[in-house]
Design a protein around this motif. Structure first.
Motif, PDB file in Angstrom:
ATOM      1  N   GLU A  30       0.848  -1.175   0.000  1.00 18.46           N
ATOM      2  CA  GLU A  30       0.000   0.000   0.000  1.00 18.46           C
ATOM      3  C   GLU A  30       0.892   1.237   0.000  1.00 18.46           C
ATOM      4  OE1 GLU A  30      -2.519  -0.258   3.359  1.00 18.46           O
ATOM      5  OE2 GLU A  30      -3.236  -2.267   2.878  1.00 18.46           O
ATOM      6  N   MET A  31       0.358   2.347  -0.516  1.00 19.60           N
ATOM      7  CA  MET A  31       1.140   3.576  -0.629  1.00 19.60           C
ATOM      8  C   MET A  31       1.696   4.016   0.716  1.00 19.60           C
ATOM      9  SD  MET A  31       1.495   4.337  -3.724  1.00 19.60           S
ATOM     10  CE  MET A  31       2.195   5.968  -3.468  1.00 19.60           C
ATOM     11  N   LYS A  32       0.948   3.778   1.802  1.00 17.75           N
ATOM     12  CA  LYS A  32       1.412   4.219   3.120  1.00 17.75           C
ATOM     13  C   LYS A  32       2.679   3.499   3.546  1.00 17.75           C
ATOM     14  CE  LYS A  32      -1.227   0.989   6.001  1.00 17.75           C
ATOM     15  NZ  LYS A  32      -2.132   0.843   7.162  1.00 17.75           N
ATOM     16  N   ASP A  33       2.932   2.326   2.948  1.00 15.48           N
ATOM     17  CA  ASP A  33       4.132   1.582   3.306  1.00 15.48           C
ATOM     18  C   ASP A  33       5.224   1.645   2.250  1.00 15.48           C
ATOM     19  OD1 ASP A  33       3.334   0.611   5.821  1.00 15.48           O
ATOM     20  OD2 ASP A  33       2.093  -0.942   4.882  1.00 15.48           O
ATOM     21  N   ALA A  34       4.953   2.317   1.134  1.00 12.59           N
ATOM     22  CA  ALA A  34       5.929   2.351   0.044  1.00 12.59           C
ATOM     23  C   ALA A  34       7.225   3.030   0.486  1.00 12.59           C
ATOM     24  CB  ALA A  34       5.338   3.069  -1.166  1.00 12.59           C
ATOM     25  N   ALA A  35       7.119   4.158   1.168  1.00 11.07           N
ATOM     26  CA  ALA A  35       8.319   4.864   1.611  1.00 11.07           C
ATOM     27  C   ALA A  35       9.064   4.051   2.661  1.00 11.07           C
ATOM     28  CB  ALA A  35       7.950   6.252   2.166  1.00 11.07           C
TER      29      ALA A  35
ATOM     30  N   GLU B  67      12.922   2.563   2.405  1.00  9.32           N
ATOM     31  CA  GLU B  67      13.927   2.726   3.460  1.00  9.32           C
ATOM     32  C   GLU B  67      14.524   1.372   3.846  1.00  9.32           C
ATOM     33  OE1 GLU B  67      14.022   3.937   8.231  1.00  9.32           O
ATOM     34  OE2 GLU B  67      12.254   4.411   7.007  1.00  9.32           O
ATOM     35  N   ALA B  68      13.670   0.371   3.974  1.00  3.05           N
ATOM     36  CA  ALA B  68      14.143  -0.972   4.315  1.00  3.05           C
ATOM     37  C   ALA B  68      15.058  -1.521   3.223  1.00  3.05           C
ATOM     38  CB  ALA B  68      12.957  -1.903   4.532  1.00  3.05           C
TER      39      ALA B  68
ATOM     40  N   ASP C 128       2.114  -7.824   0.232  1.00  5.40           N
ATOM     41  CA  ASP C 128       2.413  -6.409   0.019  1.00  5.40           C
ATOM     42  C   ASP C 128       3.907  -6.141  -0.100  1.00  5.40           C
ATOM     43  OD1 ASP C 128      -0.285  -5.968   0.112  1.00  5.40           O
ATOM     44  OD2 ASP C 128      -0.304  -5.186   2.162  1.00  5.40           O
ATOM     45  N   ALA C 129       4.730  -6.960   0.557  1.00  3.47           N
ATOM     46  CA  ALA C 129       6.181  -6.765   0.470  1.00  3.47           C
ATOM     47  C   ALA C 129       6.761  -7.330  -0.813  1.00  3.47           C
ATOM     48  CB  ALA C 129       6.871  -7.412   1.673  1.00  3.47           C
ATOM     49  N   THR C 130       6.090  -8.315  -1.400  1.00  4.55           N
ATOM     50  CA  THR C 130       6.668  -9.009  -2.556  1.00  4.55           C
ATOM     51  C   THR C 130       5.871  -8.861  -3.842  1.00  4.55           C
ATOM     52  OG1 THR C 130       5.483 -11.082  -2.127  1.00  4.55           O
ATOM     53  CG2 THR C 130       7.572 -10.756  -0.970  1.00  4.55           C
ATOM     54  N   GLY C 131       4.588  -8.542  -3.731  1.00  4.97           N
ATOM     55  CA  GLY C 131       3.738  -8.522  -4.917  1.00  4.97           C
ATOM     56  C   GLY C 131       3.322  -9.900  -5.362  1.00  4.97           C
ATOM     57  N   LEU C 132       3.619 -10.922  -4.559  1.00  9.83           N
ATOM     58  CA  LEU C 132       3.325 -12.308  -4.908  1.00  9.83           C
ATOM     59  C   LEU C 132       2.098 -12.811  -4.152  1.00  9.83           C
ATOM     60  CD1 LEU C 132       6.987 -13.664  -4.777  1.00  9.83           C
ATOM     61  CD2 LEU C 132       5.671 -13.081  -6.829  1.00  9.83           C
TER      62      LEU C 132
ATOM     63  N   LEU D 168       8.378  -5.610   7.179  1.00 12.43           N
ATOM     64  CA  LEU D 168       7.034  -5.059   7.039  1.00 12.43           C
ATOM     65  C   LEU D 168       6.078  -5.706   8.037  1.00 12.43           C
ATOM     66  CD1 LEU D 168       5.043  -3.217   5.606  1.00 12.43           C
ATOM     67  CD2 LEU D 168       4.671  -5.036   3.906  1.00 12.43           C
ATOM     68  N   ALA D 169       6.193  -7.006   8.237  1.00 12.27           N
ATOM     69  CA  ALA D 169       5.308  -7.691   9.187  1.00 12.27           C
ATOM     70  C   ALA D 169       5.514  -7.170  10.599  1.00 12.27           C
ATOM     71  CB  ALA D 169       5.556  -9.197   9.132  1.00 12.27           C
ATOM     72  N   ILE D 170       6.769  -6.974  10.996  1.00 10.48           N
ATOM     73  CA  ILE D 170       7.046  -6.437  12.335  1.00 10.48           C
ATOM     74  C   ILE D 170       6.434  -5.057  12.491  1.00 10.48           C
ATOM     75  CG2 ILE D 170       8.880  -5.600  13.856  1.00 10.48           C
ATOM     76  CD1 ILE D 170      10.619  -7.913  12.726  1.00 10.48           C
ATOM     77  N   LYS D 171       6.595  -4.208  11.479  1.00 10.27           N
ATOM     78  CA  LYS D 171       6.014  -2.860  11.538  1.00 10.27           C
ATOM     79  C   LYS D 171       4.506  -2.932  11.764  1.00 10.27           C
ATOM     80  CE  LYS D 171       5.197   1.263   8.656  1.00 10.27           C
ATOM     81  NZ  LYS D 171       3.722   1.175   8.626  1.00 10.27           N
ATOM     82  N   ARG D 172       3.834  -3.803  11.033  1.00 10.43           N
ATOM     83  CA  ARG D 172       2.380  -3.877  11.138  1.00 10.43           C
ATOM     84  C   ARG D 172       1.935  -4.510  12.454  1.00 10.43           C
ATOM     85  NH1 ARG D 172       0.532  -5.478   4.925  1.00 10.43           N
ATOM     86  NH2 ARG D 172       0.991  -3.416   4.040  1.00 10.43           N
ATOM     87  N   LEU D 173       2.667  -5.490  12.922  1.00 12.24           N
ATOM     88  CA  LEU D 173       2.322  -6.091  14.206  1.00 12.24           C
ATOM     89  C   LEU D 173       2.489  -5.097  15.344  1.00 12.24           C
ATOM     90  CD1 LEU D 173       3.931  -9.598  13.653  1.00 12.24           C
ATOM     91  CD2 LEU D 173       1.491  -9.147  13.968  1.00 12.24           C
ATOM     92  N   MET D 174       3.418  -4.168  15.183  1.00 14.07           N
ATOM     93  CA  MET D 174       3.622  -3.134  16.197  1.00 14.07           C
ATOM     94  C   MET D 174       2.477  -2.114  16.216  1.00 14.07           C
ATOM     95  SD  MET D 174       6.337  -3.509  18.048  1.00 14.07           S
ATOM     96  CE  MET D 174       7.606  -4.783  18.075  1.00 14.07           C
ATOM     97  N   GLU D 175       1.655  -2.102  15.170  1.00 17.98           N
ATOM     98  CA  GLU D 175       0.607  -1.093  15.046  1.00 17.98           C
ATOM     99  C   GLU D 175      -0.760  -1.582  15.540  1.00 17.98           C
ATOM    100  OE1 GLU D 175       2.530   1.085  11.083  1.00 17.98           O
ATOM    101  OE2 GLU D 175       0.883  -0.356  10.873  1.00 17.98           O
TER     102      GLU D 175
END
Length: 481
Positions: free
Chosen positions: A3-8, A12-13, A403-407, A466-473
């Motif tokens: 998603e666009m909110k995670d693109a930046a 960075e990653a 979302d991280a891979t497009g797969l 990405l999974a860690i970021k989302r689990l933290m939210e």
């Protein structure tokens, strides 16, 4: 894609992973160089899984310490590294530092990692030292990011490092959970993407012949091969004239002296849970011995039992085949064979769905063994592990992978056993990817020339971040409810 909110965030990653990749590969090689095979016979109070397995954990914790994390080695059973968050509530990750024995068929030293055409080759690069290093560096990414922003993550990340996953006992985790609260949610980097929500049960059996006296078999062995893998090589020494025996493809026949012939069979090994396409060297030799009348009748009777077991990999040849709505069909393989005190001992590894039980398997196997004047002992039993595939935790990991891979990839179940089954709220999560196609010279986990693509590992690290970021939210405590 993301998603666009995670693109930046992912950009960075990606930059961070690029900047640290050569360092990551070097550290994987450092862990591979430690021959961390469990040896309970060499266990001591300081080294409960044996000194080699403990050395593997120590090397992993040393890396974590050098990355800046406080570490703990608890009684040699299990270790961990923490990234402290605002809350004591923990997001857990777990990998194991122990590996299976190398076995035979390697084209290079299994303890010296090779880098070939974008692949890493060595014992443990896939299972589980490569994922372990990648997971630690995912933590390091967040540690540096938090330091730069001057704040902590909402939850503490605890990276657990086990010492005896490959034995199937997982007593390291048993020890941990007896002394510590489980993380609110945990994933293990020891399976495939997208995410695994269930694992078959495990049944290990020991099939023992009656006492074989005055026979022709001097030795029948798979050496130090692991019981949870299809053996790629086995050796039979019999009283026979080597010069009179044929040596078809896959067989080597030599004079062993004292009127004996040494017959070595080379098949194709692989993980016990994925036997399709393997060629069991034990079965090759058993059939060879029967075809060429190399055994006494008592010996031949046991080899006919062994062949019957290996006539299928789904258990149908011995009447234990079964499947259910969640799991693939049962698998059954012979892992090792040895001559012990005038008895032949054959180990079997069964991965079973929820449509049968360990008790039912034991009863059927005992009946089959009894027909051949043999016995069957159940040496290890693990019940199937299953969580709701629609649960928020499973769906979040699956969407993070996509979302991280497009797969694409739906949640699934496996025949292997991971640490996830030991925790109240957990899943297994990569790093293998079903979309990847590897060349034939790259071996599987538990096999010769075990390998993994560097791109696979990079993609996995991106997904974990990405999974860690989302689990933290989210409300992590709610996942277990």
């Amino acid at each position: 894609m993301a998603e666009m909110k995670d693109a930046a965030f992912l950009a960075e990653a990606d930059s961070w992973i690029d900047a640290h990749w050569e360092e990551i590969v070097e550290e994987i090689g450092n862990l591979v160089a430690v021959p961390s095979v469990v040896d309970f016979d060499a266990a001591t109070p300081e080294h409960p899984s044996g000194p080699d397995a403990h050395a593997g954990m120590t090397a992993a914790l040393d890396l974590a310490s050098r990355l800046g994390f406080p570490t703990t080695d608890e009684a040699g059973e299990i270790g961990w590294a923490d990234l402290e968050g605002e809350s004591e509530t923990q997001l857990g990750m777990i990998c194991h530092a122990d590996v299976v024995v190398p076995g035979v068929g390697w084209t290079s030293d299994p303890w010296t990692m090779q880098r070939r055409d974008g692949f890493l080759i060595g014992r443990g690069v896939l299972d589980d030292k490569g994922p372990l290093v990648v997971s630690l560096y995912a933590m390091k990414f967040f540690a540096e990011r938090c330091e730069a922003e001057g704040k902590k993550l909402p939850y503490t990340i605890r990276m657990l490092v086990g010492t005896n996953e490959e034995t199937g006992t997982m007593k390291d985790v048993g020890y941990y959970l007896a002394h510590h609260k489980a993380p609110a949610f945990l994933f293990t980097s020891d399976a495939e993407f997208s995410v695994c929500y269930g694992e078959k049960g495990g049944f290990d059996g020991l099939i023992t012949s009656k006492k074989l006296e005055g026979g022709n078999i001097v030795d029948f062995t798979t050496g130090d091969a692991a019981t949870n893998a299809v053996p790629s090589q086995a050796t039979l020494v019999v009283k026979a004239n080597a010069a009179e025996l044929p040596a078809p493809a896959g067989f080597e026949v030599t004079d062993a002296g004292d009127g004996c012939a040494k017959i070595v069979a080379t098949g194709k090994g692989g993980h016990a849970s994925l036997p399709e396409g393997t060629v069991n060297a034990i079965g090759m030799l058993a059939r060879y011995a029967l075809e060429h009348d190399l055994c006494s009748e008592d010996e031949a009777e046991f080899l006919r039992l062994a062949v019957k077991i290996m006539d299928s990999t789904d258990g149908s040849s011995i009447g234990i085949d079964t499947a259910d709505a969640y799991f693939d069909p049962l698998t059954c393989i012979a892992g090792t064979i040895h001559m012990v005190d005038a008895h032949l001992e054959l180990t079997i590894d069964i991965r079973y769905p929820s449509s049968t039980t360990g008790e039912e398997l034991q009863a059927k196997l005992s009946d089959v063994a009894d027909e051949y004047h043999a016995t069957c002992e159940n040496t290890l039993l693990m019940v199937p592990f299953l969580v709701d595939p629609k649960s928020p935790a499973i769906q979040m990991l699956a969407s993070s992978y996509h979302d991280a891979t497009g797969l694409d990839g739906d949640p699934f179940t496996i025949g292997g056993g991971t640490y996830a089954r030991e925790f109240p709220c957990a899943a297994s999560f990569g790093p293998e990817d079903p979309h990847d196609e590897y060349p034939e010279w790259v071996g599987p986990m538990h096999g010769a020339d075990e390998g993994i693509s560097e791109e696979t590992l990079r993609r996995a690290m991106r997904t974990y971040i990405l999974a860690i970021k989302r689990l933290m939210e989210i409300d992590l405590e709610s996942l277990a409810k």
